[in-house]
Every structure is written in C-alpha cells, then in structure tokens.
Design an enzyme around this catalytic site. Sequence first.
Site, mmCIF file in Angstrom:
data_model
loop_
_atom_site.group_PDB
_atom_site.id
_atom_site.type_symbol
_atom_site.label_atom_id
_atom_site.label_comp_id
_atom_site.label_asym_id
_atom_site.label_seq_id
_atom_site.Cartn_x
_atom_site.Cartn_y
_atom_site.Cartn_z
ATOM 1 N N ASP A 142 0.811 -1.222 0.000
ATOM 2 C CA ASP A 142 0.000 0.000 0.000
ATOM 3 C C ASP A 142 0.841 1.267 0.000
ATOM 4 O OD1 ASP A 142 -2.577 -0.769 -0.140
ATOM 5 O OD2 ASP A 142 -3.111 -0.340 1.934
ATOM 6 N N CYS A 198 -18.780 -15.214 -9.256
ATOM 7 C CA CYS A 198 -20.068 -14.722 -8.746
ATOM 8 C C CYS A 198 -21.302 -15.353 -9.386
ATOM 9 C CB CYS A 198 -20.148 -13.205 -8.946
ATOM 10 S SG CYS A 198 -18.841 -12.311 -8.105
ATOM 11 N N CYS A 201 -25.140 -14.342 -8.432
ATOM 12 C CA CYS A 201 -25.213 -13.800 -7.065
ATOM 13 C C CYS A 201 -25.148 -12.264 -7.080
ATOM 14 C CB CYS A 201 -24.052 -14.354 -6.244
ATOM 15 S SG CYS A 201 -23.958 -13.685 -4.572
ATOM 16 N N CYS A 208 -24.994 -3.841 0.580
ATOM 17 C CA CYS A 208 -24.266 -2.577 0.781
ATOM 18 C C CYS A 208 -25.227 -1.494 1.309
ATOM 19 C CB CYS A 208 -23.637 -2.122 -0.540
ATOM 20 S SG CYS A 208 -22.831 -0.516 -0.380
ATOM 21 N N CYS A 223 -18.921 4.839 -0.444
ATOM 22 C CA CYS A 223 -18.553 3.670 0.367
ATOM 23 C C CYS A 223 -18.252 4.090 1.811
ATOM 24 C CB CYS A 223 -17.346 2.998 -0.264
ATOM 25 S SG CYS A 223 -16.660 1.682 0.733
ATOM 26 N N CYS A 250 -15.908 -0.701 6.885
ATOM 27 C CA CYS A 250 -17.166 -1.442 6.717
ATOM 28 C C CYS A 250 -16.822 -2.808 6.122
ATOM 29 C CB CYS A 250 -18.083 -0.661 5.777
ATOM 30 S SG CYS A 250 -19.538 -1.556 5.201
HETATM 31 S S1 SF4 Z 1 -21.475 -11.619 -2.717
HETATM 32 FE FE1 SF4 Z 1 -21.928 -12.761 -4.567
HETATM 33 S S2 SF4 Z 1 -21.785 -11.205 -6.208
HETATM 34 FE FE2 SF4 Z 1 -20.735 -10.343 -4.414
HETATM 35 S S3 SF4 Z 1 -18.575 -10.909 -4.665
HETATM 36 FE FE3 SF4 Z 1 -19.539 -12.513 -3.416
HETATM 37 S S4 SF4 Z 1 -20.164 -14.099 -4.899
HETATM 38 FE FE4 SF4 Z 1 -19.770 -12.207 -6.059
HETATM 39 S S1 SF4 Z 2 -17.391 -1.594 2.274
HETATM 40 FE FE1 SF4 Z 2 -18.307 -0.009 0.939
HETATM 41 S S2 SF4 Z 2 -18.969 -1.152 -0.833
HETATM 42 FE FE2 SF4 Z 2 -18.711 -2.674 0.793
HETATM 43 S S3 SF4 Z 2 -20.727 -2.822 1.768
HETATM 44 FE FE3 SF4 Z 2 -19.568 -1.291 2.910
HETATM 45 S S4 SF4 Z 2 -20.206 0.643 1.982
HETATM 46 FE FE4 SF4 Z 2 -20.740 -0.959 0.531
#
Ligand code: SF4
Ligand code: SF4
Length: 324
Positions: A142, A198, A201, A208, A223, A250
């Site tokens: 980073d 994914c 899904c 979020c 975010c 988060c």
């Molecule tokens: S929650 Fe589902 S859509 Fe999101 S990253 Fe994981 S597998 Fe992919």
């Molecule tokens: S880390 Fe950011 S993108 Fe992920 S669920 Fe939390 S608010 Fe949403």
Amino acid sequence: MDGIALKSAERDSVTAEILSQLADAGFALAGICDAKPIDRPHAFAAWLAEGHHGQMHYLAKHVSKRVDPSQLVEDAKSIICVADCYSDGKPDERRVDHERHGRIARYARGRDYHRVLRERLEPIAQSLRLRFPGERFRVCVDTAPIAERDHAVRAGLGRIGKHTLLIGDHGVGSWLVLGEIVTTLHLTPTPSRDGDPCGSCTRCIDACPTQAIEPWKVKAERCISYLTIEHEGEPAEWFRNRADDWLFGCDACIEACPHSQWTLRARETPIRSDYAATHGSFELDAVARWTEEERINLGLSEVLLRASLASWKRNAELLVRKQA
Ligand code: SF4
Ligand code: SF4
C-alpha cells in the site's frame, strides 16, 4: 550492474525456492506474475474521470505507474504477490450492550497490516538482493501506486468478485491484505484461474448500506470505508442514517459474500496472531469525547490513526444520532 537473465530451468528452480520461502513465512496465498501493464487501464481512468475516488486525490497521481509496473521499477520483469488472511469471517456478536458501540472493520482490529506484511517481505527481498546483486527488488504494501488486485489475480491468488475485492479459494474469501515485491529478476509465473466467482449472485450489492456497488465497480465516494476514514469534513446529507453500525471502515459486502462465510474451511485457514482483535468496536459516547491526546495515547495502530480526531468524532456522532 544489470542482472543476468536466468536460464529457464534455473528460473523455475529459483521461483520454487521463493514460493517455499513465502510459505515458510506464513502467507496464506502467494504467487508470481509477469510485470505487465494491467488489462483494463481505461476502466481505472474512467472511474477516476467519473470522480468515484472522492477526496482520495493521491489515486489520480502516478496513474501511469499504477497501470504499468515497469514504470514503478524500471525494467521490472516479475511481481511476487502475497496475501495474509486476517479473519475467518466469524460474525460479530450483536448484544444489547453493544448498541452504543460502533464497529471497526476487521482488517483494522489487530496490528497494522502494513507492518505485519512488510516485516516478512523485506527479509525475503533482502536475501534476494544479496543473491542477485544486479537485480532490484521493491517491496510494496500500500506504499506505492500499484494495481495489487490485478496482479494478484494474474499470479493465481484468486479472482475478483462483483464487490471488486479479491476472492481467495478454499474458504479464504476476501478477508485478505495484499503485498508485493516488484523485481527486475525474471521468474516463472504461477498459473492463474479464469472464470467469474459470482455467477448470478448479487448478495454484496444487496447488502451494501449505501448502494455503492455496481457489478465490478465500487463508487468509493459512496462507500462507508471511504466516508469514515478518508473523507474529511461533514458527510453528505444522504449519508446521515446510512452507516449501519460502522465507526471505522465497513465489512458488509464481505460479510454477505458466500465465499467469505465462517465455514469449516474458513475456520481451518491459518490466521496470524498479529491480526487478533485489540479494538473490535468503541463506545460511541467515549469517542465523541476523545481529545487528540487520548486518540494518540490509546495505543491505536497506524491504520486506525489514519482517521483524524475530527473524523472519529464525526463518525461517532452520526451513529449516536442514528441510534437515538
Ligand atoms: S457476494 Fe456474490 S456477487 Fe458479491 S462478490 Fe460474493 S459471490 Fe460475487
Ligand atoms: S465496504 Fe463499501 S462497498 Fe462494501 S458494503 Fe460497505 S459501503 Fe458498501
């Protein structure tokens, strides 16, 4: 002195030795890729142009280095990629007496991951410098503009989910912090895995709290991780009731992901004691009363100190108002 290209068999043997060293150093995942430009530099440029980086203006600097590692380390040939797993994804307990607490994202609950990764990568880089004095080895955790997830995918550490995070296989999920050694030494790439992890899904998108996720795109300016840590000043009005119970960072999109659940395999993933939680949550009223002296003297990791006193207080006051 420029390095001397290794012959193929020697390259394979040195690569195998390095991978063995990385395994001995306890990295959950490790692999090697060629130091090529990333596949979709225009997607990053478009994301910046749309302003999704918010106040993270440093992301708009050194874009050419970020998309092409040979501009970060001249004549770079390979990138050694590693990942530590910092959590098994065990759900947090939500007891009544926790209602006045705000949660800390799991990556920030233990020791500073920059230090934990670097103190194991640097000795390996140094041993390689001594063995190959004509080559260069730059450790990045980073600290340099590098598209770490793109390179990790190429090196076979996992695949990218719709939440834009790396998903490691075998129960490792996305509870990952990444590091790299960018080098002019030409090593043998490890195989990568194709395919979309994914399918149909959409759990992370649905989970979020701020609708920050579109498939394979996170609008950082929406975010909670960005808004609680990087964003200075008052939050936008729409955010006032949307932070759920997150005080710093988060984990909601990772918590929702089937790849990152607290399964038997996840519980068997070795997690370094460095990442054991010293601060999993804070009492909101106490944070709202912190002085700068208290913030500095609480023994917070450098990761937690990244948020200013004003940001901590703002985050705490937002949650207090929401819970009132
Ligand atoms: S929650 Fe589902 S859509 Fe999101 S990253 Fe994981 S597998 Fe992919
Ligand atoms: S880390 Fe950011 S993108 Fe992920 S669920 Fe939390 S608010 Fe949403």
